[in-house]
Motif scaffolding. Structure first.
Motif, PDB file in Angstrom:
ATOM      1  N   GLU A   1       0.961  -1.156   0.021  1.00 55.69           N
ATOM      2  CA  GLU A   1       0.077   0.026  -0.022  1.00 55.69           C
ATOM      3  C   GLU A   1       0.739   1.283   0.056  1.00 55.69           C
ATOM      4  O   GLU A   1       0.585   2.176  -0.569  1.00 55.69           O
ATOM      5  N   ASP A   2       1.968   1.289   0.848  1.00 57.72           N
ATOM      6  CA  ASP A   2       3.038   2.220   0.534  1.00 57.72           C
ATOM      7  C   ASP A   2       3.882   2.195  -0.322  1.00 57.72           C
ATOM      8  O   ASP A   2       4.847   1.334  -0.567  1.00 57.72           O
ATOM      9  N   TYR A   3       3.314   2.696  -1.604  1.00 61.54           N
ATOM     10  CA  TYR A   3       3.906   2.511  -2.845  1.00 61.54           C
ATOM     11  C   TYR A   3       5.403   2.969  -3.029  1.00 61.54           C
ATOM     12  O   TYR A   3       6.274   2.181  -3.619  1.00 61.54           O
ATOM     13  N   MET A   4       5.619   4.128  -2.394  1.00 59.19           N
ATOM     14  CA  MET A   4       6.988   4.876  -2.585  1.00 59.19           C
ATOM     15  C   MET A   4       7.460   5.194  -1.504  1.00 59.19           C
ATOM     16  O   MET A   4       6.624   6.021  -0.501  1.00 59.19           O
ATOM     17  N   TYR A   5       8.603   5.022  -0.970  1.00 56.88           N
ATOM     18  CA  TYR A   5       9.385   5.799   0.201  1.00 56.88           C
ATOM     19  C   TYR A   5      10.556   6.411  -0.522  1.00 56.88           C
ATOM     20  O   TYR A   5      11.442   6.051  -1.315  1.00 56.88           O
ATOM     21  N   MET A   6      10.772   7.791   0.303  1.00 55.29           N
ATOM     22  CA  MET A   6      11.704   8.572  -0.278  1.00 55.29           C
ATOM     23  C   MET A   6      12.308   8.975   0.970  1.00 55.29           C
ATOM     24  O   MET A   6      11.534   9.878   1.860  1.00 55.29           O
ATOM     25  N   ALA A   7      13.716   9.203   1.164  1.00 53.94           N
ATOM     26  CA  ALA A   7      14.413   9.905   2.171  1.00 53.94           C
ATOM     27  C   ALA A   7      15.672  10.682   1.857  1.00 53.94           C
ATOM     28  O   ALA A   7      16.423  10.135   0.922  1.00 53.94           O
ATOM     29  N   TYR A   8      15.947  11.553   2.498  1.00 55.74           N
ATOM     30  CA  TYR A   8      17.207  12.468   2.014  1.00 55.74           C
ATOM     31  C   TYR A   8      18.332  12.088   3.235  1.00 55.74           C
ATOM     32  O   TYR A   8      17.835  11.599   4.049  1.00 55.74           O
ATOM     33  N   THR A   9      19.336  11.765   2.547  1.00 52.22           N
ATOM     34  CA  THR A   9      20.563  11.513   3.359  1.00 52.22           C
ATOM     35  C   THR A   9      21.325  12.720   3.608  1.00 52.22           C
ATOM     36  O   THR A   9      21.577  13.421   2.557  1.00 52.22           O
ATOM     37  N   ASN A  10      21.802  12.964   4.689  1.00 51.97           N
ATOM     38  CA  ASN A  10      22.580  14.014   5.186  1.00 51.97           C
ATOM     39  C   ASN A  10      23.990  13.610   5.585  1.00 51.97           C
ATOM     40  O   ASN A  10      24.336  12.669   6.359  1.00 51.97           O
ATOM     41  N   GLY A  11      24.919  14.387   5.155  1.00 52.72           N
ATOM     42  CA  GLY A  11      26.485  14.215   5.244  1.00 52.72           C
ATOM     43  C   GLY A  11      26.908  14.642   6.688  1.00 52.72           C
ATOM     44  O   GLY A  11      27.834  14.653   7.162  1.00 52.72           O
ATOM     45  N   ASN A  12      25.863  15.486   7.404  1.00 53.75           N
ATOM     46  CA  ASN A  12      26.458  16.096   8.498  1.00 53.75           C
ATOM     47  C   ASN A  12      25.674  15.226   9.894  1.00 53.75           C
ATOM     48  O   ASN A  12      25.491  16.034  10.749  1.00 53.75           O
ATOM     49  N   PHE A  13      25.728  14.095   9.609  1.00 56.73           N
ATOM     50  CA  PHE A  13      25.373  13.265  11.127  1.00 56.73           C
ATOM     51  C   PHE A  13      26.056  13.382  12.070  1.00 56.73           C
ATOM     52  O   PHE A  13      25.677  13.534  13.157  1.00 56.73           O
TER      53      PHE A  13
END
Length: 109
Positions: A33-45
């Motif tokens: 049902e959750d067709y698409m997942y998008m996440a931003y990755t951050n280099g400042n962890f």
């Protein structure tokens, strides 16, 4: 710039080529049902770890004031070369609904 695609073609990770280590992670699965997942990755962890309360609060206030005074605020950006963008475009288009499929859906209703 790195473009990483899983063997089953359901996930794609794009990282920025400027060296900031920011990127975008896409996961598309037609079976859920959750067709698409998008996440931003951050280099400042590691920069954001072990900060005190006031430093974190100050960072939050800068974001709030940017919004209140109608300024753009962004968390991350990614710069892609033409070849990397073409691979991204092919990945997204591989999940596109074709016109003949969309008319079948309308006819079946």
């Amino acid at each position: 710039m790195a473009v990483l695609r899983t063997e089953d073609g359901k996930e794609l990770i794009l990282t920025c080529r400027c060296g900031c280590d920011d990127g975008i992670h896409f996961k598309i699965d037609k079976d859920f049902e959750d067709y698409m997942y998008m996440a931003y990755t951050n280099g400042n962890f590691y920069r954001d770890q072990d900060n005190g309360f006031f430093r974190t609060l100050g960072r939050k206030f800068r974001k709030i004031f940017a919004i209140l005074f109608n300024q753009d605020y962004y968390y991350a950006e990614a710069v892609f070369s033409k070849d990397d963008f073409e691979e991204f475009r092919e990945y997204i288009n591989s999940f596109a609904v074709h016109k003949e499929n969309s008319t079948d859906i309308v006819d079946n209703q």
